[in-house]
Design a protein around this motif. Sequence first.
Motif, PDB file in Angstrom:
ATOM      1  N   SER A 220      -5.821   9.937  -1.665  1.00 35.85           N
ATOM      2  CA  SER A 220      -6.053   8.523  -1.961  1.00 35.85           C
ATOM      3  C   SER A 220      -4.920   7.668  -1.423  1.00 35.85           C
ATOM      4  O   SER A 220      -3.766   8.102  -1.393  1.00 35.85           O
ATOM      5  CB  SER A 220      -6.152   8.307  -3.469  1.00 35.85           C
ATOM      6  OG  SER A 220      -7.306   8.919  -4.004  1.00 35.85           O
TER       7      SER A 220
ATOM      8  N   CYS B  31      -4.599  -2.067   4.516  1.00 36.37           N
ATOM      9  CA  CYS B  31      -5.221  -2.852   3.467  1.00 36.37           C
ATOM     10  C   CYS B  31      -4.911  -4.317   3.751  1.00 36.37           C
ATOM     11  O   CYS B  31      -3.869  -4.643   4.337  1.00 36.37           O
ATOM     12  CB  CYS B  31      -4.645  -2.436   2.117  1.00 36.37           C
ATOM     13  SG  CYS B  31      -5.263  -3.388   0.721  1.00 36.37           S
TER      14      CYS B  31
ATOM     15  N   ASN C 247      -8.383   0.647  -3.844  1.00 38.95           N
ATOM     16  CA  ASN C 247      -7.897   1.966  -3.448  1.00 38.95           C
ATOM     17  C   ASN C 247      -8.918   2.652  -2.557  1.00 38.95           C
ATOM     18  O   ASN C 247     -10.125   2.410  -2.663  1.00 38.95           O
ATOM     19  CB  ASN C 247      -7.611   2.809  -4.689  1.00 38.95           C
ATOM     20  CG  ASN C 247      -6.626   2.130  -5.629  1.00 38.95           C
ATOM     21  OD1 ASN C 247      -5.667   1.501  -5.173  1.00 38.95           O
ATOM     22  ND2 ASN C 247      -6.857   2.240  -6.928  1.00 38.95           N
TER      23      ASN C 247
ATOM     24  N   TRP D 163     -10.271  -2.835   3.721  1.00 40.54           N
ATOM     25  CA  TRP D 163      -9.638  -1.677   4.338  1.00 40.54           C
ATOM     26  C   TRP D 163     -10.030  -1.657   5.807  1.00 40.54           C
ATOM     27  O   TRP D 163     -11.212  -1.779   6.155  1.00 40.54           O
ATOM     28  CB  TRP D 163     -10.058  -0.363   3.683  1.00 40.54           C
ATOM     29  CG  TRP D 163      -9.250  -0.036   2.467  1.00 40.54           C
ATOM     30  CD1 TRP D 163      -9.658  -0.094   1.170  1.00 40.54           C
ATOM     31  CD2 TRP D 163      -7.885   0.405   2.443  1.00 40.54           C
ATOM     32  NE1 TRP D 163      -8.629   0.271   0.337  1.00 40.54           N
ATOM     33  CE2 TRP D 163      -7.528   0.580   1.086  1.00 40.54           C
ATOM     34  CE3 TRP D 163      -6.927   0.664   3.426  1.00 40.54           C
ATOM     35  CZ2 TRP D 163      -6.268   0.999   0.685  1.00 40.54           C
ATOM     36  CZ3 TRP D 163      -5.670   1.075   3.031  1.00 40.54           C
ATOM     37  CH2 TRP D 163      -5.348   1.246   1.670  1.00 40.54           C
TER      38      TRP D 163
ATOM     39  N   GLN E 219       0.844  -1.192   0.000  1.00 40.97           N
ATOM     40  CA  GLN E 219       0.000   0.000   0.000  1.00 40.97           C
ATOM     41  C   GLN E 219       0.877   1.239   0.000  1.00 40.97           C
ATOM     42  O   GLN E 219       1.940   1.271   0.622  1.00 40.97           O
ATOM     43  CB  GLN E 219      -0.985   0.005   1.165  1.00 40.97           C
ATOM     44  CG  GLN E 219      -0.415  -0.290   2.521  1.00 40.97           C
ATOM     45  CD  GLN E 219      -1.505  -0.337   3.591  1.00 40.97           C
ATOM     46  OE1 GLN E 219      -1.780  -1.374   4.184  1.00 40.97           O
ATOM     47  NE2 GLN E 219      -2.116   0.808   3.860  1.00 40.97           N
TER      48      GLN E 219
ATOM     49  N   LYS F  88     -12.443   2.069  -4.222  1.00 43.23           N
ATOM     50  CA  LYS F  88     -12.542   1.790  -5.656  1.00 43.23           C
ATOM     51  C   LYS F  88     -11.732   0.540  -5.952  1.00 43.23           C
ATOM     52  O   LYS F  88     -10.557   0.466  -5.592  1.00 43.23           O
ATOM     53  CB  LYS F  88     -11.991   2.953  -6.487  1.00 43.23           C
ATOM     54  CG  LYS F  88     -12.786   4.232  -6.395  1.00 43.23           C
ATOM     55  CD  LYS F  88     -14.055   4.155  -7.202  1.00 43.23           C
ATOM     56  CE  LYS F  88     -14.729   5.509  -7.363  1.00 43.23           C
ATOM     57  NZ  LYS F  88     -15.071   6.167  -6.108  1.00 43.23           N
ATOM     58  N   SER F  89     -12.356  -0.421  -6.610  1.00 43.90           N
ATOM     59  CA  SER F  89     -11.664  -1.659  -6.952  1.00 43.90           C
ATOM     60  C   SER F  89     -11.671  -1.840  -8.457  1.00 43.90           C
ATOM     61  O   SER F  89     -12.617  -2.404  -9.015  1.00 43.90           O
ATOM     62  CB  SER F  89     -12.348  -2.846  -6.259  1.00 43.90           C
ATOM     63  OG  SER F  89     -11.663  -4.046  -6.546  1.00 43.90           O
TER      64      SER F  89
ATOM     65  N   LYS G 154      -3.424   3.778  -2.106  1.00 41.92           N
ATOM     66  CA  LYS G 154      -3.551   2.677  -3.056  1.00 41.92           C
ATOM     67  C   LYS G 154      -3.131   1.358  -2.404  1.00 41.92           C
ATOM     68  O   LYS G 154      -2.264   1.337  -1.536  1.00 41.92           O
ATOM     69  CB  LYS G 154      -2.682   2.952  -4.274  1.00 41.92           C
ATOM     70  CG  LYS G 154      -3.127   4.172  -5.059  1.00 41.92           C
ATOM     71  CD  LYS G 154      -2.291   4.352  -6.306  1.00 41.92           C
ATOM     72  CE  LYS G 154      -2.794   5.548  -7.110  1.00 41.92           C
ATOM     73  NZ  LYS G 154      -2.012   5.743  -8.354  1.00 41.92           N
ATOM     74  N   CYS G 155      -3.745   0.292  -2.864  1.00 38.44           N
ATOM     75  CA  CYS G 155      -3.410  -1.035  -2.345  1.00 38.44           C
ATOM     76  C   CYS G 155      -3.421  -2.040  -3.477  1.00 38.44           C
ATOM     77  O   CYS G 155      -4.340  -2.048  -4.313  1.00 38.44           O
ATOM     78  CB  CYS G 155      -4.395  -1.455  -1.268  1.00 38.44           C
ATOM     79  SG  CYS G 155      -4.057  -3.098  -0.598  1.00 38.44           S
ATOM     80  N   GLU G 156      -2.412  -2.887  -3.456  1.00 42.06           N
ATOM     81  CA  GLU G 156      -2.308  -3.936  -4.470  1.00 42.06           C
ATOM     82  C   GLU G 156      -1.873  -5.226  -3.799  1.00 42.06           C
ATOM     83  O   GLU G 156      -1.031  -5.212  -2.901  1.00 42.06           O
ATOM     84  CB  GLU G 156      -1.277  -3.545  -5.530  1.00 42.06           C
ATOM     85  CG  GLU G 156      -1.020  -4.615  -6.572  1.00 42.06           C
ATOM     86  CD  GLU G 156       0.034  -4.209  -7.582  1.00 42.06           C
ATOM     87  OE1 GLU G 156       0.629  -3.137  -7.420  1.00 42.06           O
ATOM     88  OE2 GLU G 156       0.252  -4.967  -8.546  1.00 42.06           O
TER      89      GLU G 156
ATOM     90  N   HIS H 252      -6.565  -4.925  -6.834  1.00 39.27           N
ATOM     91  CA  HIS H 252      -6.417  -3.556  -6.350  1.00 39.27           C
ATOM     92  C   HIS H 252      -7.664  -3.090  -5.603  1.00 39.27           C
ATOM     93  O   HIS H 252      -8.797  -3.359  -6.028  1.00 39.27           O
ATOM     94  CB  HIS H 252      -6.166  -2.586  -7.517  1.00 39.27           C
ATOM     95  CG  HIS H 252      -4.887  -2.821  -8.234  1.00 39.27           C
ATOM     96  ND1 HIS H 252      -4.756  -3.770  -9.233  1.00 39.27           N
ATOM     97  CD2 HIS H 252      -3.666  -2.250  -8.088  1.00 39.27           C
ATOM     98  CE1 HIS H 252      -3.508  -3.754  -9.679  1.00 39.27           C
ATOM     99  NE2 HIS H 252      -2.831  -2.854  -9.007  1.00 39.27           N
TER     100      HIS H 252
ATOM    101  N   HIS I 118     -10.222   6.354  -1.378  1.00 37.67           N
ATOM    102  CA  HIS I 118     -10.209   7.789  -1.618  1.00 37.67           C
ATOM    103  C   HIS I 118     -10.977   8.486  -0.501  1.00 37.67           C
ATOM    104  O   HIS I 118     -12.066   8.035  -0.131  1.00 37.67           O
ATOM    105  CB  HIS I 118     -10.852   8.104  -2.966  1.00 37.67           C
ATOM    106  CG  HIS I 118     -10.672   9.534  -3.366  1.00 37.67           C
ATOM    107  ND1 HIS I 118      -9.480  10.045  -3.813  1.00 37.67           N
ATOM    108  CD2 HIS I 118     -11.538  10.577  -3.341  1.00 37.67           C
ATOM    109  CE1 HIS I 118      -9.620  11.340  -4.073  1.00 37.67           C
ATOM    110  NE2 HIS I 118     -10.848  11.690  -3.794  1.00 37.67           N
TER     111      HIS I 118
END
Lengths: 110, 114
Positions: free
Chosen positions: B20, B91, B75, B34, B6, B67-68, B22-24, B73, B77
């Motif tokens: 934002s 995450c 994310n 989250w 993240q 948001k996916s 981000k996460c992967e 992923h 926001h």
Amino acid sequence: KQEVTQIPAALSVPEGENLVLNCSFTDSAIYNLQWFRQDPGKGLTSLLLIQSSQREQTSGRLNASLDKSSGRSTLYIAASQPGDSATYLCAVIGAGKSTFGDGTTLTVKP
Amino acid sequence: DTAVSQTPKYLVTQMGNDKSIKCEQNLGHDTMYWYKQDSKKFLKIMFSYNNKELIINETVPNRFSPKSPDKAHLNLHINSLELGDSAVYFCASSLLTELGNTIYFGEGSWLTVV
């Protein structure tokens, strides 16, 4: 709604002592239970995972047990060391959701 | 290779801004989460996505919008940041199999709103 409670909230022991951390949950319909360790300012590290069909799991000096019928899990730490000082969290895992306890902060004094 | 990553790890921003995180995950998991850890270190779930679909949305202000774009992923926001949003955001991902469901966490994102 699943509720997870960890007792005690904080624990301080001298080095070398064996200790038990407790986790209780209200809904026994779980997939499994996972114990984590969190060091200050760090993320969560998985310690042990117990599947709902299992009674216990062991890893080194750690042993975790699970009693679904009574809604309890314990984390046993043998021969504690100063490096074991951290916050220990249990997570009860259901369908697509995990509920965490508030953690037990362990301090092992040299 | 990092399993759940993240970014950013640290973020300091002013009230009212939009940011934002981000996460992967590269584990092939189908569920992502989250979590928010507040100043008292209590860890609470915010959102859960399974195969890009929202399945859990706890009582979170609608200023928070996950948001996916794909299964790997998720994310987060945050609009109109408030002081109370200061926390660590984690995450996580998991894969439900017949053997159970193990959760893997990212390293966390430390958000400070000033």
